[in-house]
Design an enzyme around this catalytic site. Structure first.
Site, PDB file in Angstrom:
ATOM      1  CG  ASP A 179       3.990   1.257   3.306  1.00  0.00           C
ATOM      2  OD1 ASP A 179       4.056   1.652   4.472  1.00  0.00           O
ATOM      3  OD2 ASP A 179       4.878   0.549   2.772  1.00  0.00           O
ATOM      4  CG  ASP A 249       9.668  -1.967   7.270  1.00  0.00           C
ATOM      5  OD1 ASP A 249       8.533  -1.588   7.626  1.00  0.00           O
ATOM      6  OD2 ASP A 249      10.139  -1.747   6.138  1.00  0.00           O
TER       7      ASP A 249
HETATM    8  C1  GLA Z   1       7.558  -0.019   4.051  1.00  0.00           C
HETATM    9  C2  GLA Z   1       6.707  -1.143   4.661  1.00  0.00           C
HETATM   10  C3  GLA Z   1       7.317  -2.474   4.276  1.00  0.00           C
HETATM   11  C4  GLA Z   1       7.385  -2.608   2.756  1.00  0.00           C
HETATM   12  C5  GLA Z   1       8.159  -1.450   2.162  1.00  0.00           C
HETATM   13  C6  GLA Z   1       8.062  -1.422   0.648  1.00  0.00           C
HETATM   14  O1  GLA Z   1       8.823   0.015   4.610  1.00  0.00           O
HETATM   15  O2  GLA Z   1       6.655  -1.001   6.063  1.00  0.00           O
HETATM   16  O3  GLA Z   1       6.577  -3.539   4.842  1.00  0.00           O
HETATM   17  O4  GLA Z   1       6.084  -2.662   2.258  1.00  0.00           O
HETATM   18  O5  GLA Z   1       7.660  -0.205   2.644  1.00  0.00           O
HETATM   19  O6  GLA Z   1       8.736  -0.336   0.086  1.00  0.00           O
END
Ligand code: GLA
Length: 432
Positions: A179, A249
């Protein structure tokens, strides 16, 4: 279920078979050395590429985040793995069982420097989960971050790449989602990198450091760059990992699904073997989407060759949803061993309106030529001319419905089909 209205112009008999266009190139495992003009961190950053032993085809699996957020534990992950087997998902090709954020304690082990699995959530550690997942013939994924902390505030791997990659390898981890949260100021990109080459951006170099560390362990790991489409990742992602997130997301809404398709449709040149734009995890099973929207969610991820990682408590899937995610013909397109490229937008007719995302896509598989039609509006007849489909030309063609596994007939010049609101038609076309 879409209602199909067919316009039959003429029937012919014939035995011509459209040959599959086979695309078999693959990027090399290492990249060329940095040029002499590079300065600072870019001059010495590792250039080793990702493993070519894994990640040739887009990943198929499950991830804990959309289903459970931080509320994860061994039982839920192993349950998902068992459901892969009992629901027939493993037989359909689903393989990766991935743990997302929140699996560790807040503090690293003081003497080893390792991230510590939270014993209240994972009493047998990550290796204990890996053993159970592997025993089912499946693979285990883990999550970390190219910053000081993960998005939920747990330890990240920036500066600790080697120790973390070593731990993941020792635990039997097969997939790493990496991430992009909590990046220190000196590691962000405040201007365009030298020669406008984003491979040498600070963002890319944070990921390159983990590629090198993973390589060092000798264990092949599918490396997913969760970089949200930053730093023009589609330009360099395949030199660093196997797949990369293209957007922020996903959520269980049509606006989210359709905007992700629209963003991704602009960068399909990047997609081939070992090289996959990641459109984020699936929301099928989480409410918020009509049946037709769930079909489009699955079909578009399949024909654009994104990783497909289910994101729900698999116990909740009903029979219709299971039928969608195990559709053999769409999965065969997604996992085609001989064609790595996705379907791409084409102009269906001279008067076709421009939409966002585009509605008409064409692509090839080992079986032939395919057309996919997303209805971005309300229920309507959608028409394309065969001559406008790249590689087809004019003449008479048979059309096969990939959802139903049924032949629809033989057609001349053009084909019309009524597609429900936000539904997707999936077709295989052969010269008649
Ligand atoms: C980010 C990523 C998500 C998830 C969250 C976890 O937002 O884009 O897909 O992994 O972190 O905290």
């Amino acid at each position: 279920m879409a209602v199909f209205l067919l316009r039959l112009f003429s029937c012919v008999l014939g035995a011509l078979v459209v040959s599959a266009i086979v695309h078999a190139s693959a990027p090399s495992a290492t990249t060329t050395a940095a040029t002499s003009t590079l300065t600072g961190i870019a001059a010495t950053a590792p250039t080793i590429g990702p493993s070519q032993q894994v990640g040739r085809l887009p990943a198929l699996g499950w991830n804990s985040w959309n289903a459970y957020g931080c509320n994860i534990n061994e039982t839920k992950v192993v349950d998902a793995a068992n459901l892969f087997v009992s629901l027939g998902l493993a037989d359909a090709g689903y393989e990766y069982v991935n743990i997302d954020d929140c699996w560790s304690l807040q503090t690293r082990n003081a003497s080893t420097g390792r991230i510590v699995p939270d014993p209240s959530k994972f009493p047998n550690g990550i290796s204990g989960v890996a053993d159970q997942v592997h025993a089912l013939g499946l693979k285990l994924g883990i999550y970390s971050d190219a910053g000081t902390n993960t998005c939920s505030g747990f330890p990240g791997s920036l500066g600790n790449e080697a120790v973390d990659a070593e731990a993941f390898a020792e635990w039997g981890v097969d997939y790493l989602k990496y991430d992009n949260c909590n990046v220190p100021g000196n590691w962000t990109d405040t201007s365009t990198p030298p020669d406008n080459d984003w491979y040498n951006s600070n963002s890319a170099i944070r990921y390159r450091q983990m590629t090198a560390a993973l390589n060092q362990t000798g264990q092949p790991v599918h490396f997913n760059l969760c970089i949200w489409g930053n730093a023009n990742v589609w330009e360099w992602g395949a030199r660093v990992g196997h797949s990369w997130r293209m957007t922020g997301d996903v959520s269980a809404s049509w606006s989210s699904i359709s905007s992700i398709i629209a963003a991704n449709a602009q960068h399909l040149d990047a997609v081939d073997f070992f090289s996959h734009n990641d459109m984020d995890m699936m929301e099928i099973g989480n409410g918020g989407l009509t049946l037709q929207e769930q079909r489009t969610h699955f079909a578009a991820w399949a024909f654009l060759k994104s990783p497909i990682l289910l994101g729900t408590d698999l116990n909740n899937l009903n029979a219709t949803q299971l039928d969608i995610i195990t559709n053999a013909e769409l999965l065969a397109f997604h996992q085609d061993p001989d064609v790595g490229t996705p379907a791409t937008p084409f102009t269906a007719t001279a008067s076709a309106p421009t939409t966002s995302p585009p509605e008409f896509y064409a692509g090839n598989s080992s079986k032939g030529t395919h057309v996919f039609i997303i209805n971005t509006g309300t229920m309507a007849a959608k028409t394309f001319e065969f001559a406008n489909v790249p590689g087809l030309g004019s003449g008479n063609f048979t059309v096969h419905d990939m959802w139903a596994g049924e032949d629809l007939g033989t057609f001349a010049d053009s084909f019309s089909i009524t597609v429900n609101t936000h539904d997707t038609a999936a077709l295989l076309i052969d010269r008649a």
